[in-house]
Motif scaffolding. Structure first.
Motif, short mmCIF file in Angstrom:
data_model
loop_
_atom_site.label_atom_id
_atom_site.label_comp_id
_atom_site.label_asym_id
_atom_site.label_seq_id
_atom_site.Cartn_x
_atom_site.Cartn_y
_atom_site.Cartn_z
N LEU A 1 34.80 45.56 52.02
CA LEU A 1 34.78 45.32 50.59
C LEU A 1 33.38 45.52 50.04
CD1 LEU A 1 37.11 42.20 50.30
CD2 LEU A 1 37.68 44.63 50.39
N PRO B 1 37.65 45.85 40.76
CA PRO B 1 38.47 46.78 41.57
C PRO B 1 39.63 47.39 40.77
CG PRO B 1 37.99 44.78 42.80
CD PRO B 1 37.56 44.52 41.39
N GLU C 1 42.39 51.19 45.93
CA GLU C 1 41.23 51.85 45.34
C GLU C 1 40.60 52.84 46.31
OE1 GLU C 1 36.79 50.89 43.55
OE2 GLU C 1 38.01 49.26 44.37
N GLU C 2 40.54 52.46 47.58
CA GLU C 2 39.91 53.31 48.59
C GLU C 2 40.67 54.61 48.79
OE1 GLU C 2 37.22 54.42 51.73
OE2 GLU C 2 37.12 53.13 49.97
N LYS D 1 33.74 38.01 48.21
CA LYS D 1 34.29 39.26 48.75
C LYS D 1 33.20 40.17 49.29
CE LYS D 1 38.26 39.44 45.55
NZ LYS D 1 37.93 38.32 44.66
N LEU E 1 32.74 49.13 49.53
CA LEU E 1 33.42 49.64 48.34
C LEU E 1 32.71 49.24 47.06
CD1 LEU E 1 37.17 48.94 49.20
CD2 LEU E 1 36.07 51.17 49.03
N MET E 2 32.23 47.99 47.01
CA MET E 2 31.75 47.43 45.76
C MET E 2 30.24 47.57 45.54
SD MET E 2 34.00 43.91 45.76
CE MET E 2 33.23 43.32 44.25
N TYR F 1 42.03 46.57 47.06
CA TYR F 1 40.87 47.33 47.52
C TYR F 1 41.30 48.53 48.35
CZ TYR F 1 37.77 43.63 45.89
OH TYR F 1 37.09 42.74 45.11
N PRO G 1 38.06 41.54 56.67
CA PRO G 1 38.75 42.71 56.16
C PRO G 1 39.64 43.39 57.19
CG PRO G 1 36.57 43.35 56.85
CD PRO G 1 36.71 41.87 57.18
#
Length: 276
Positions: free
Chosen positions: A38, A141, A250-251, A32, A41-42, A247, A218
């Motif tokens: 992603l 996540p 979460e965003e 990912k 985000l991570m 995801y 994505p």
């Protein structure tokens, strides 16, 4: 560059962009990180130790693929794989009959996404109780998403490829603690009738419909995030998706949106998103 188990993935990328390919090669869950959104985000939130747990691999594996890229572990990672972090008091003091255990490994092996079942189970967990998710990796996540809504979490490493992640519903004292996605005012996992009722609140002229099922990751997330800021207060975005976009949730958690989710099948999910 000297690194340790506490080094964030984003720091590795700043030093050497090739490190993302090396990390992604270790385990499928880590692939990912190759997706730009992603990764955004991570990477800044996940340490090497957390990434190792996510992928069900060891710190030695990270040392093996990162050393040729010029990274040097400042500690001997061989003995650090299963250093047990002390359980928080809320978990220590929680009676066994206040913990519901849900093993999702067989569901994942069958190629299905257990998110809806996890949310349904967590919704039914009484306040002051916990849901324990047994998995072959840490669902980072999901942890981030639930923690944003005031849920406490803790992960125990049982062995390689087995992690127990506890999600605890904090008892209400004087103030109201925000519940988890699927139970709060922002994100709803609905049945077909309830979803249709939400849909009918908008005229056809005020519903923008998109289909992201054929897009490679994505792409779906990028497309949705581009459209959301352009919605007016009387418009809704209707999304045809092939999975619950964790995801994405979460965003936009904490943002000014309602998200209604209808799962028709493992590859057919509908989203209705609109501004609060």
């Amino acid at each position: 560059m000297d690194i340790s188990e506490n080094t964030r993935i984003s720091d590795l990328l700043k030093e050497n962009k090739v490190s993302i390919d090396a990390i992604a090669s270790l385990a499928k869950p880590l692939e990912k990180l190759k997706n730009p959104i992603l990764r955004k985000l991570m990477a800044s939130r996940v340490t090497i130790a957390e990434a190792a747990k996510m992928g069900g691999c060891s710190l030695q594996d990270f040392e093996r693929v990162l050393t040729p890229l010029g990274f040097k572990f400042i500690k001997n990672v061989e003995k650090e794989d299963f250093v047990e972090e002390e359980s928080p008091n809320w978990l220590k003091n929680l009676p066994a009959d206040h913990i519901e255990v849900f093993d999702v490994r067989e569901i994942l092996l069958g190629g299905q996404d257990p998110l809806k079942q996890i949310m349904q189970r967590f919704k039914s967990v009484p306040t002051g109780n916990a849901l324990c998710i047994v998995n072959s990796f840490i669902p980072v996540p999901l942890v981030r998403l639930l923690e944003k809504d005031g849920v406490k979490s803790f992960t125990k490493t049982i062995r390689i490829n087995e992690f127990h992640t506890y999600f605890y519903k904090v008892p209400t004292v004087k103030e109201t603690v925000a519940p988890a996605p699927g139970t709060n005012d922002n994100i709803h996992m609905l049945d077909q009738a309830s979803f249709q009722e939400e849909y009918n609140k908008f005229s056809e002229a005020n519903i923008r419909e998109i289909d992201v099922r054929a897009l490679e990751m994505p792409g779906p997330m990028q497309t949705i995030l581009q459209i959301l800021p352009t919605l007016s207060t009387n418009e809704a975005l209707y999304v045809n998706h092939k999975r619950v976009p964790l995801y994405l949730l979460e965003e936009i958690a904490g943002e000014n949106y309602y998200v209604n989710i209808l799962t028709l099948s493992e590859i057919d999910v509908k989203l209705l998103i609109y501004k609060r």
